[in-house]
Design an enzyme around this catalytic site. Structure first.
Site, PDB file in Angstrom:
ATOM      1  CG  ASP A  66      -1.915   1.226  -2.949  1.00 39.18           C
ATOM      2  OD1 ASP A  66      -0.782   0.746  -3.149  1.00 39.18           O
ATOM      3  OD2 ASP A  66      -2.133   2.124  -2.108  1.00 39.18           O
ATOM      4  CG  MET A 113      -1.907  -0.985   1.381  1.00 43.40           C
ATOM      5  SD  MET A 113      -3.290  -0.576   0.326  1.00 43.40           S
ATOM      6  CE  MET A 113      -4.085  -2.181   0.347  1.00 43.40           C
ATOM      7  CG  HIS A 114       2.881   2.995  -3.040  1.00 45.32           C
ATOM      8  ND1 HIS A 114       2.563   1.844  -3.691  1.00 45.32           N
ATOM      9  CD2 HIS A 114       3.111   3.923  -4.003  1.00 45.32           C
ATOM     10  CE1 HIS A 114       2.606   2.044  -4.994  1.00 45.32           C
ATOM     11  NE2 HIS A 114       2.929   3.298  -5.218  1.00 45.32           N
ATOM     12  NE  ARG A 115      -1.446   3.989  -6.919  1.00 49.01           N
ATOM     13  CZ  ARG A 115      -0.375   4.299  -7.636  1.00 49.01           C
ATOM     14  NH1 ARG A 115       0.084   5.527  -7.659  1.00 49.01           N
ATOM     15  NH2 ARG A 115       0.237   3.397  -8.348  1.00 49.01           N
ATOM     16  NE  ARG A 160       3.402   8.775  -1.298  1.00 48.82           N
ATOM     17  CZ  ARG A 160       3.226  10.110  -1.352  1.00 48.82           C
ATOM     18  NH1 ARG A 160       2.488  10.719  -0.456  1.00 48.82           N
ATOM     19  NH2 ARG A 160       3.769  10.821  -2.310  1.00 48.82           N
TER      20      ARG A 160
END
Ligand code: UD1
Length: 364
Positions: A283, A206-208, A241
């Protein structure tokens, strides 16, 4: 001797440029192929490990622009890349994908009258809140030649009025790396290292910004991961992030102990985990394609995808960002509801060779 400069900046660029660099070796009497690394991703785990594992040479140019604000990043890359292009005067630059380095370097080349080739052109999520969508649109508008990876790309470019003569459907260059490194991927020791059994764990990335920059969304993701961890071991390599936001929101201590949390992994270890997982929840853009090629179940936590062939033909399910719905979809896979898929046309490991052959014929 002609000169070509390919730009890499962020993690998903490396596995696209590596096969192109190798394919240019067949023309080394005629073309010098150089790599420029903007420095957008700079951690060892986000950059150097990929150069090592994908057997890329040291970049000929390293701009050292580590991430500031997106505007600083783009502006600083542009200033530094202008110097490189003025000094080197290449015949052509190649940009790949949709990261900030892609548009920054494309725009500089365009102003200096240097030909631009975009690899992975034509993809559209139709969501302009994603910085990548704007990067894709602008880069395609500037490019002198556009290499397309899936049928939707052809359709999108046609709708935008791009002339057929500028477009080539060549397949997916990232899959070239996957095909080339399958033996190494199969030989990875990561399952032993993490004490995992094949097909008995879920791999999550997950990084969006839309998922991880907001406290509420990230909390919902943490709750979801904890629910899944009660049923299956979860492996969660954390992007910088996401790591920064987990820390900032004091969520870094709230993950279930059946979640293996680790730093971002290298290419072969990550692909080995994907290939042997029961399911990938992500994502990311590229992982949707890699799981389709590997014919592994993939659940995408986004409301749209610029890679629709992974859903229409592949094993990807686009579920959206409601984590209850994501959980339902995951439970269905656990219950045996598997999405079967096939591999899109020309995702065959030969894309970089096709790209180079076309470039030699048209420009070099
Ligand atoms: C970028 C791409 C995204 C891609 C992703 C893959 C853009 C607009 N986005 O997003 O499309 O899916 O890469 O990883 O180009 N950081 C580190 N170390 C690093 C790299 C980043 O600590 O090596 C930190 C930065 O300081 C920053 C954050 O991670 O705080 C985000 O980095 P940035 O390059 O701005 O964008 P990504 O989210 O990685």
């Amino acid at each position: 001797m002609k000169k070509v400069i390919s730009v890499v900046g962020a993690r998903p660029n490396f596995m696209k440029v590596a096969p192109i660099h190798k394919a240019f070796a067949a023309y080394s009497d005629l073309v010098q192929h150089l790599i420029c690394h903007t420095g957008q991703h700079y951690d060892k785990a986000m950059s150097k490990v990929f150069f090592d594992e994908l057997e890329m040479p040291q970049p000929a140019f390293y701009l050292g622009i580590s991430s500031g604000s997106q505007i600083e990043q783009i502006a600083n890359i542009m200033l530094a890349f202008e110097n490189i292009l003025k000094q080197e005067k290449p015949d052509l630059i190649i940009v790949v994908g949709d990261v900030n380095s892609t548009i920054a370097c494309g725009l500089v080349a365009s102003r200096l009258g240097i030909k631009i080739v975009h690899v992975e052109a034509g993809l559209r999520s139709f969501d302009r809140e994603m910085p990548e969508e704007v990067n894709r649109l602008l880069t395609d508008a500037l490019a002198d030649h556009l290499f397309v990876s899936e049928p939707a790309g052809l359709l999108n470019l046609k709708h935008e009025g791009v002339s057929d003569a500028k477009i080539s459907y060549v397949g997916n260059v990232m899959i070239d790396s996957l095909v080339a490194y399958l033996p190494k991927i199969n030989a990875s020791n990561i399952l032993n290292e993490f004490k995992l059994t094949a097909d008995k764990y879920v791999l999550v990335t997950m990084h969006r910004p839309s998922n991880v920059d907001d406290k509420e969304s990230l909390l919902e993701i943490v709750d979801f991961l904890n629910d899944i961890a009660a049923m299956r071991t979860v492996v969660f390599p954390i992007h910088p992030r996401t790591r920064n936001h987990l820390k900032a929101f004091n969520l870094d201590e709230s993950l279930h102990n059946n979640i293996i949390v680790c730093d971002p992994l290298g290419y072969t270890d990550f692909m080995c985990l994907a290939k042997n997982s029961e399911l990938v929840v992500t994502d990311s853009g590229g992982i949707q394609e890699e799981t389709t090629f590997l014919q592994k179940q993939c659940i995408t936590v986004r409301n749209n995808t610029e890679r629709p062939v992974t859903v229409t033909l592949g094993t990807n399910q686009l579920i959206g960002t409601n984590m209850q719905e994501v959980k339902t979809a995951v439970m269905e896979v656990f219950g045996g509801k598997i999405k079967s898929g096939s591999i899109p046309e020309l995702w065959d490991g030969m894309t970089a060779k096709r790209i180079c052959a076309i470039l030699m014929e048209k420009f070099l």
